[in-house]
Enzyme design. Structure first.
Site, PDB file in Angstrom:
ATOM      1  N   TYR A  41     -18.691  -2.731  -1.592  1.00 23.05           N
ATOM      2  CA  TYR A  41     -18.402  -4.123  -1.038  1.00 23.05           C
ATOM      3  C   TYR A  41     -18.299  -3.900   0.519  1.00 23.05           C
ATOM      4  O   TYR A  41     -18.293  -4.646   1.355  1.00 23.05           O
ATOM      5  CB  TYR A  41     -17.397  -5.016  -1.633  1.00 23.05           C
ATOM      6  CG  TYR A  41     -16.032  -4.814  -1.476  1.00 23.05           C
ATOM      7  CD1 TYR A  41     -15.349  -5.399  -0.267  1.00 23.05           C
ATOM      8  CD2 TYR A  41     -15.472  -3.594  -1.983  1.00 23.05           C
ATOM      9  CE1 TYR A  41     -14.025  -5.017   0.080  1.00 23.05           C
ATOM     10  CE2 TYR A  41     -13.875  -3.183  -1.833  1.00 23.05           C
ATOM     11  CZ  TYR A  41     -13.357  -3.900  -0.750  1.00 23.05           C
ATOM     12  OH  TYR A  41     -11.777  -3.724  -0.262  1.00 23.05           O
TER      13      TYR A  41
ATOM     14  N   HIS B 168     -13.884  -9.229   2.811  1.00 20.91           N
ATOM     15  CA  HIS B 168     -12.293  -8.848   2.911  1.00 20.91           C
ATOM     16  C   HIS B 168     -11.354  -9.896   2.512  1.00 20.91           C
ATOM     17  O   HIS B 168     -11.573 -10.983   3.052  1.00 20.91           O
ATOM     18  CB  HIS B 168     -12.245  -8.303   4.268  1.00 20.91           C
ATOM     19  CG  HIS B 168     -10.799  -7.401   4.487  1.00 20.91           C
ATOM     20  ND1 HIS B 168     -10.163  -6.687   3.540  1.00 20.91           N
ATOM     21  CD2 HIS B 168      -9.868  -7.747   5.242  1.00 20.91           C
ATOM     22  CE1 HIS B 168      -9.150  -6.523   3.958  1.00 20.91           C
ATOM     23  NE2 HIS B 168      -8.865  -6.795   5.035  1.00 20.91           N
TER      24      HIS B 168
ATOM     25  N   ASP C 110      -1.728  -8.768   5.872  1.00 24.04           N
ATOM     26  CA  ASP C 110      -2.791  -8.053   5.365  1.00 24.04           C
ATOM     27  C   ASP C 110      -2.233  -6.608   4.868  1.00 24.04           C
ATOM     28  O   ASP C 110      -1.711  -5.809   5.682  1.00 24.04           O
ATOM     29  CB  ASP C 110      -3.878  -7.799   6.222  1.00 24.04           C
ATOM     30  CG  ASP C 110      -5.333  -6.998   5.638  1.00 24.04           C
ATOM     31  OD1 ASP C 110      -5.081  -6.690   4.494  1.00 24.04           O
ATOM     32  OD2 ASP C 110      -6.405  -7.103   6.067  1.00 24.04           O
TER      33      ASP C 110
ATOM     34  N   ASP D 297     -16.215   1.926  13.114  1.00 21.33           N
ATOM     35  CA  ASP D 297     -16.231   0.561  12.983  1.00 21.33           C
ATOM     36  C   ASP D 297     -17.012   0.454  11.673  1.00 21.33           C
ATOM     37  O   ASP D 297     -17.989   1.212  11.086  1.00 21.33           O
ATOM     38  CB  ASP D 297     -17.134   0.071  14.077  1.00 21.33           C
ATOM     39  CG  ASP D 297     -16.232  -0.489  15.238  1.00 21.33           C
ATOM     40  OD1 ASP D 297     -15.026   0.051  15.163  1.00 21.33           O
ATOM     41  OD2 ASP D 297     -17.040  -0.786  16.208  1.00 21.33           O
TER      42      ASP D 297
ATOM     43  N   GLU E  94     -19.105 -21.574  15.706  1.00 24.06           N
ATOM     44  CA  GLU E  94     -20.050 -20.328  16.095  1.00 24.06           C
ATOM     45  C   GLU E  94     -20.889 -20.485  17.102  1.00 24.06           C
ATOM     46  O   GLU E  94     -21.799 -21.537  16.878  1.00 24.06           O
ATOM     47  CB  GLU E  94     -20.293 -19.624  15.042  1.00 24.06           C
ATOM     48  CG  GLU E  94     -20.883 -18.166  14.852  1.00 24.06           C
ATOM     49  CD  GLU E  94     -19.676 -17.330  15.295  1.00 24.06           C
ATOM     50  OE1 GLU E  94     -19.202 -17.045  16.525  1.00 24.06           O
ATOM     51  OE2 GLU E  94     -19.024 -16.944  14.425  1.00 24.06           O
TER      52      GLU E  94
ATOM     53  N   TRP F 235     -11.890   3.814  -1.685  1.00 23.26           N
ATOM     54  CA  TRP F 235     -13.045   3.271  -1.494  1.00 23.26           C
ATOM     55  C   TRP F 235     -14.293   4.165  -1.712  1.00 23.26           C
ATOM     56  O   TRP F 235     -15.077   4.035  -1.199  1.00 23.26           O
ATOM     57  CB  TRP F 235     -13.131   2.728  -0.158  1.00 23.26           C
ATOM     58  CG  TRP F 235     -12.581   1.545   0.214  1.00 23.26           C
ATOM     59  CD1 TRP F 235     -12.483   0.211  -0.149  1.00 23.26           C
ATOM     60  CD2 TRP F 235     -11.086   1.233   0.441  1.00 23.26           C
ATOM     61  NE1 TRP F 235     -11.686  -0.902   0.058  1.00 23.26           N
ATOM     62  CE2 TRP F 235     -10.461  -0.125   0.330  1.00 23.26           C
ATOM     63  CE3 TRP F 235      -9.962   2.282   0.567  1.00 23.26           C
ATOM     64  CZ2 TRP F 235      -9.469  -0.531   0.498  1.00 23.26           C
ATOM     65  CZ3 TRP F 235      -8.603   1.794   0.803  1.00 23.26           C
ATOM     66  CH2 TRP F 235      -8.422   0.451   0.861  1.00 23.26           C
TER      67      TRP F 235
ATOM     68  N   ASP G 274       2.245   5.932   3.744  1.00 25.17           N
ATOM     69  CA  ASP G 274       3.604   6.038   4.563  1.00 25.17           C
ATOM     70  C   ASP G 274       4.771   6.014   3.667  1.00 25.17           C
ATOM     71  O   ASP G 274       5.773   6.812   3.944  1.00 25.17           O
ATOM     72  CB  ASP G 274       3.747   4.992   5.622  1.00 25.17           C
ATOM     73  CG  ASP G 274       2.115   4.792   6.415  1.00 25.17           C
ATOM     74  OD1 ASP G 274       1.767   5.671   6.917  1.00 25.17           O
ATOM     75  OD2 ASP G 274       2.077   3.420   6.443  1.00 25.17           O
TER      76      ASP G 274
ATOM     77  N   CYS H  85      -9.352  -4.113  -1.229  1.00 18.46           N
ATOM     78  CA  CYS H  85      -8.533  -5.252  -0.642  1.00 18.46           C
ATOM     79  C   CYS H  85      -7.967  -6.220  -1.418  1.00 18.46           C
ATOM     80  O   CYS H  85      -6.991  -6.810  -1.279  1.00 18.46           O
ATOM     81  CB  CYS H  85      -9.200  -5.793   0.508  1.00 18.46           C
ATOM     82  SG  CYS H  85     -10.959  -6.810  -0.026  1.00 18.46           S
TER      83      CYS H  85
ATOM     84  N   ASN I 132       0.768  -1.201   0.065  1.00 17.09           N
ATOM     85  CA  ASN I 132      -0.030  -0.027   0.084  1.00 17.09           C
ATOM     86  C   ASN I 132       0.948   1.295  -0.147  1.00 17.09           C
ATOM     87  O   ASN I 132       2.003   1.196   0.501  1.00 17.09           O
ATOM     88  CB  ASN I 132      -0.892  -0.105   1.100  1.00 17.09           C
ATOM     89  CG  ASN I 132      -0.337   0.110   2.576  1.00 17.09           C
ATOM     90  OD1 ASN I 132       0.376   1.168   2.852  1.00 17.09           O
ATOM     91  ND2 ASN I 132      -0.254  -0.963   3.309  1.00 17.09           N
TER      92      ASN I 132
END
Length: 692
Positions: free
Chosen positions: A525, A331, A354, A325, A444, A237, A228, A273, A225
Site C-alpha cells: 500500500y 496513510h 502519528d 520520498d 485544491e 513494510w 528508540d 500505519c 512504535n
C-alpha cells in the site's frame, strides 16, 4: 478518626462513582474516575471526622507539592475550583461520607490516597488504597473538554472503529476492535507511560507533565512504535513477515497490547500505519483523550523537507525506488481533541498525532501534536511537526524519467493536485465515511490553496534556495501532445482476470505517433513495488484529436503468486511521443476481496445464546486450503474465537455456525476475518443489536 489501631474500612462506591464519571465500562476492581469532578467515599467504623484530619493524594515515584504530584487537603465546607478538596456529605455515629474533588488540570495516572488524623500523632498516614485519575472530556475546565455528548461517546467510549483503506479510486473499509475497556488494558496503558524515554530519564518531571494532553499524546506517539524505546509495535513494510504476524491479520488492539505485556514488553511483530494508529486510538481513548483515526489517500512522505515528492520511472515505465520520498496509496494517523494553550485558542480542537515511525522528530520517532488549523493555514513554523503533516496532505508531486546508466533525469510532469485526497474518518454514531479534506486544506487548485502553499515554503525558507529537484523554466513550460488514462470498467476482484482499458487522446491538430511501454506490478500500500506481473508495448499513430482505446487483460494466474495482503497493483504506461515530450499514465488498483456474509439467527439478548452463521464462497477455479475463521466482538464473546475449516473446492460454499452469549445491551459489533492459502485476511463486520 478514632485510634489508628481500629482502621476504618473504606467504601469506594465503585458502581456509583463509575456511573457518574463515565468509567463503568472498565472491568477494574479499582476506582477509576475523571479529573475535575467529585467522587464519593464512605468510611465505616469511624465517627464524625475530626475537623483537622488531612487527606493526602499522590502519584509517581517522588510526589511533591511543587510538581503538583502531591496534594494535602482537609475537610472544607465547599469544593475547591483550583486544587484538591474534600467536603463532608453525611455523618452518623458509625460512618461518614466525603466528596473528593480533583482539579481539572491534575496529572492523570494512578494515585495513592491516605489520611492523617491528629489522634494518630506523628505516626505515618494510614493508607486508604489507590485509584486511577483520567482526563475528563465531559468537564468544561479540562483541556480535552468536548462539548458534544455524542462526540464524547464516539471518541472516548466507543470500542469499535472503522478504518478506511484502498486507494483514491476505490476506498475500502474494515472494522477494528479498540477494546480500551477490556481486561488489563488500562494498566498496560499506564505502564506504557512508565516505560517511555522521558520517564526513564526523569521520572518525577515526566509524571508532573502528565496533566497535559499534548505532552502525553507526543510521548505515546513514540511509545506505540518500537523504534528508540522498546515500544509496542515493530513496523515492517517488506511484504515478508516471518517471525511475526502479517499486519493485515490483526483485527483489534487488545491482542497486541496484551501480547506486548506478556512477552515482558518486547515489541509485537508487525505493524503498519493503520495498526499503529488503531493502537494509539485505544491508548488515548482509554486515558480519556477524545481520539479518532483519519485516512489520507495519496499521502506524501516528504523525507527531505522541501514540500515536494519525487517519483522516478525508467525508460520501460517501471516505478523505481530511488530517493527517499514516497507517495503511499493511503496513510492512517490520529486526531486527538484538546486545547493548545501553547499556541493560542485559534489552534485548539483536532490535533494530528502519528505513531507510524516515518521521520525522527526531536531525535526520536514521534510525530505531533500538529494543530489541524495550523496545517490548513500553512503555519508550518508552529509545534509540532507541522511541515511533515502539511507535506502529507499538500506536497507537490514531481514525476521524473531516470536513466540508471547515465544518471540523467528528465521531468515528465509535475502535479500540485495529486497529494492528499478524500481524507476520511468514521462518522459519529454511524458506520459511514466522512470526508474531512476541507479541514486540512483549501480547495485544491484554488488561489487560496496555492497562496497557502507558497506561504508554507516561505516559512521554511525554501523559496530562495536553489532546488535541484525543481523543474527548469523550459521543462515547466513544455506541454504534452497527448493525454492518457487507464479506465477500469467495473470492480476488480481477487481471483478474477483483470480487465482495464488504456485510453490515449491526441490533443493536437496534426497526427502523432506514440510508443507506449506498459507494465503492471504488485505493490504494497506504500506503492513499494513487489513483483512485475505483466508487461507489453504498443505503437500507434493517432489522427488529429483522435482518441483510441486499448483493452488490457491480466490473467489471475499471472498475478496470483505475486499479490500481497494489500491486494494492490500499479499499472503504468510510459508514452514516448515522436517529436514531443514523454507522457506518464499510471493507475493504482485495489482488488476487492470476495465477500463474507454474516447472519445472526434469532434475537440477541443479554446472557442468552444466539447462533451466528458465516458464509464464504470460493470464487476461484481451484481448491483453497488452510481455511481459518477468526471472530471477535466486545460484549459478544470473550477473546478471539478461531475456527479451522475444511478445504473448499472450486466455487464451493462454506457455512460455519457458532454461538454468542452477549453480556451487555446496545449496538455491538462482530468482527470476522477469513484466511486461506489463496486469500489473506478477508474481513467483514456486522452490527448486532443486543436487548434485555
Amino acid at each position: 478518626m478514632g485510634q489508628a489501631a481500629t482502621q476504618p474500612s473504606t467504601n469506594w462506591h465503585l458502581k456509583d462513582n463509575a456511573r457518574d464519571h463515565h468509567t463503568s465500562k472498565f472491568s477494574s476492581e479499582e476506582l477509576v474516575v475523571r479529573r475535575g469532578q467529585a467522587f464519593t467515599l464512605t468510611f465505616n467504623g469511624a465517627q464524625q471526622p475530626e475537623q483537622n484530619i488531612t487527606f493526602i493524594a499522590e502519584t509517581g515515584p517522588k510526589p511533591s507539592k511543587l510538581a503538583k504530584t502531591q496534594a494535602t487537603f482537609g475537610i472544607s465546607s465547599t469544593a475547591s475550583k483550583e486544587g484538591w478538596s474534600a467536603v463532608l456529605q453525611s455523618a452518623s455515629s458509625s460512618s461518614f461520607s466525603v466528596s473528593i474533588s480533583s482539579p481539572p488540570n491534575a496529572a492523570v495516572g494512578r494515585y495513592r490516597l491516605s489520611v492523617q488524623s491528629p489522634a494518630s500523632g506523628s505516626s505515618s498516614p494510614a493508607s486508604l488504597g489507590t485509584f486511577v485519575l483520567l482526563f475528563n472530556p465531559w468537564s468544561s475546565g479540562d483541556d480535552v473538554f468536548m462539548p458534544g455528548k455524542a462526540e464524547c461517546e464516539e471518541y472516548v467510549l466507543e470500542e469499535f472503529g472503522i478504518i478506511f483503506a484502498g486507494n483514491k479510486n476505490r476506498i475500502s473499509s474494515f472494522g477494528w476492535n479498540f477494546g480500551q475497556f477490556q481486561g488489563d488494558i488500562l494498566n498496560i496503558c499506564l505502564s506504557m507511560l512508565d516505560r517511555s524515554l522521558n520517564h526513564r530519564q526523569d521520572p518525577a518531571t515526566d509524571v508532573s507533565h502528565r496533566n497535559d494532553p499534548k505532552y502525553l499524546g507526543r510521548v505515546l506517539s513514540a511509545m506505540v512504535n518500537a523504534n528508540d524505546d522498546q515500544g509496542v509495535l515493530l513496523g515492517n513494510w517488506s511484504g515478508k513477515y516471518e517471525g511475526g504476524k502479517d499486519p493485515s491479520s490483526w483485527t483489534g488492539s487488545v491482542e497486541i497490547l496484551q501480547g506486548w505485556k506478556k512477552s515482558g514488553f518486547r515489541p509485537v511483530r508487525y505493524g503498519q500505519c493503520w495498526v499503529f494508529a488503531a493502537v494509539l486510538t485505544t491508548v488515548l481513548r482509554c486515558l480519556g483523550i477524545p481520539t479518532r483515526m483519519v485516512t489520507n489517500f495519496s499521502s506524501a512522505h516528504d523525507a527531505d523537507g522541501n514540500l515536494r515528492v519525487d517519483e522516478f520511472y525508467d525508460a520501460e515505465g517501471n516505478h523505481l525506488e530511488r530517493g527517499t520520498d514516497s507517495v503511499w496509496n493511503f496513510h492512517v494517523w490520529n486526531e486527538s481533541w484538546f486545547s493548545r494553550g501553547d499556541l493560542g485558542p485559534s489552534y485548539s480542537g483536532w490535533q494530528v498525532l502519528d505513531a507510524t515511525p516515518q521521520e525522527e522528530s526531536g531525535g526520536i520517532y514521534q510525530c505531533g501534536p500538529a494543530s489541524r488549523v495550523a496545517v490548513k493555514e500553512g503555519e508550518v513554523d508552529l509545534d509540532y511537526d507541522c511541515p511533515f503533516v502539511f507535506a502529507e496532505v499538500n506536497a507537490d508531486c514531481m514525476y521524473w524519467s531516470y536513466e540508471p546508466a547515465t544518471g540523467k533525469k528528465t521531468l515528465i510532469f509535475s502535479k500540485a493536485t495529486e497529494i492528499g485526497q478524500l481524507i476520511s474518518t468514521k462518522a459519529v454514531g454511524r458506520d459511514d465515511r466522512v470526508d474531512v479534506t476541507k479541514d486540512y486544506k483549501y480547495e485544491e487548485g484554488s488561489t487560496k490553496e496555492r497562496d497557502t502553499f507558497k506561504k508554507a515554503r516561505k516559512k521554511l525558507g525554501l523559496e530562495d534556495k536553489f532546488d535541484p529537484t525543481a523543474p527548469t523554466p523550459e521543462e515547466a513550460d513544455q506541454k504534452p501532445d497527448i493525454s492518457g488514462k487507464f479506465k477500469v470498467p467495473g470492480p476488480l476482484q481477487v481471483g478474477q482476470d483483470l480487465s482495464l482499458v488504456l485510453v490515449l487522446t491526441n490533443l493536437q491538430s496534426e497526427a502523432k505517433t506514440v510508443h507506449a511501454k506498459m507494465t503492471a506490478w504488485s505493490t504494497l500500500y506504500t506503492r513499494r513495488p513487489v513483483a512485475e506481473i505483466w508487461k507489453d508495448s504498443i505503437a500507434v499513430t493517432l489522427s488529429p484529436k483522435e482518441e483510441k482505446q486499448f483493452p488490457i487483460k491480466i490473467p489471475y494466474s499471472d498475478y496470483q503468486q505475486q499479490l500481497t495482503a494489500d491486494n494492490m497493483i500499479q499499472v503504468t504506461a510510459l508514452c514516448h511521443v515522436e517529436g514531443g515530450i514523454q507522457v506518464l499514465v499510471q493507475r493504482d488498483i485495489t482488488l476487492d476481496s470476495p465477500a463474507i456474509d454474516i447472519q445472526v439467527l434469532g434475537e440477541a439478548k443479554v446472557n442468552k445464546e444466539v447462533d451466528v452463521e458465516v458464509t464464504f464462497a470460493n470464487p476461484i477455479a481451484v481448491e483453497v486450503t488452510d481455511c481459518v475463521l477468526q471472530v471477535q466482538g466486545n460484549d459478544l464473546l470473550r477473546g478471539v474465537l478461531e475456527i479451522d475449516l475444511p478445504p473448499l473446492k472450486a466455487s464451493e460454499k462454506s457455512s460455519t455456525k457458532f454461538k454468542l452469549t452477549p453480556s451487555e445491551t446496545g449496538p455491538k459489533h462482530l468482527l470476522v476475518s477469513f484466511s486461506c492459502d489463496k486469500f489473506a485476511h478477508i474481513k467483514a463486520f456486522k452490527m448486532v443489536k443486543v436487548t434485555d
